[in-house]
Write an enzyme that holds these catalytic residues in place. Sequence first.
Site, short mmCIF file in Angstrom:
data_model
loop_
_atom_site.label_atom_id
_atom_site.label_comp_id
_atom_site.label_asym_id
_atom_site.label_seq_id
_atom_site.Cartn_x
_atom_site.Cartn_y
_atom_site.Cartn_z
N GLN A 164 -5.15 -2.16 9.07
CA GLN A 164 -4.96 -3.30 8.49
C GLN A 164 -5.66 -4.52 9.27
OE1 GLN A 164 -3.54 -3.78 5.48
NE2 GLN A 164 -4.19 -6.05 5.77
N ASP A 188 -11.05 2.31 3.32
CA ASP A 188 -11.47 0.88 3.13
C ASP A 188 -12.89 1.07 2.81
OD1 ASP A 188 -9.64 -1.09 2.95
OD2 ASP A 188 -9.39 -1.14 5.23
N LYS A 196 1.02 -1.23 0.05
CA LYS A 196 0.04 -0.06 0.01
C LYS A 196 0.85 1.21 0.22
CE LYS A 196 -3.87 -2.55 1.88
NZ LYS A 196 -4.69 -2.88 2.95
#
Length: 282
Positions: A95, A118, A51
């Site tokens: 995460q 997200d 990322k």
Amino acid sequence: MLISGKEISKKVRDQIKDQVTAIKNANKRVPKLVVILVGEDPASKIYVRNKARGCDYVGMASEIIRKPAETTEDELVELLESLNHDDSVDGILVQLPLPKQINENRILNIIDPTKDVDGFHPSNVAKLVLEEDGLQPCTPRGMMVMLEEIGYDLTGKEVVVVGRSNIVGKPVAFMALNRNATVTICHSRTRDLEKVCQRADVLIAATGKPKMFNHNHVKKGAVVLDVGMDHDENGKLCGDVDFDDVKDIVSYITPVPGGVGPMTITMLLDNTLKAYQAKQGD
Ligand code: NAP
């Protein structure tokens, strides 16, 4: 035909890069993504690194905040609240999975929905369902972009999604529904899965079961999107779909690797840019 996530991803990343370059050239602050990694999960470490690399490629700022595995829920909440109030931060990503002592749902609720790149915050989930503008989950968005790239219109099409997770199955089903598809969602309790899958003009395989879909599941000319990131009996990366068994039946199929996978981080970068633009009022 193959739908190459690698190629489409490169094209979209280059478009994002151009936009970030224009921001830089206008002497404005560049978009910034913060990724929080709690603990030492080896797969998560790789995802987080990739990322950050994605951000580097498009010229965005990124920061990885690493916290020890024994971090408490309250400590993580405190960190998120400070990032929510930090005007230099556009996107925040925690995460997953988190260590057992931390309640994931509470954490996802704390992130400012306008920074929730997200797309997992309940407010963004509601916006997806209600067809309002919000940040949407990256893997399902990636699949929609792939269909757009091949010029595939979902209107009136039968879409069968196998898998009902909050990160893939459910959101992709709503995205297809919002594009006027007739959507069926299947899961481990679905009866006669083969028969349901055979109806699909677009089959979305998101079970995490290596090569479980074969020619018995696929109608001639169907489009198959394979979300699986699985390992076969030799430990080799493969999808949920037995690629060789269906490749001559389908009209389009995403390979594994090089299909849906590369799109996910690209959509994360796109969400970060979107969050930045919304904040700047662009
Ligand atoms: P998940 O949370 O484990 O959900 C799997 C879903 O598949 C569940 O809804 C489950 O049904 C269903 N399922 C499992 N076995 C089945 C069977 N035999 N028949 C019918 N349905 C079955 O998985 P996920 O997080 O959605 O991920 C799915 C796959 O996508 C994994 O391989 C993951 O690694 C991959 N993935 C890839 C990306 C990417 O960037 N490419 C991103 C995310 C995930 P129940 O609900 O009834 O248990």
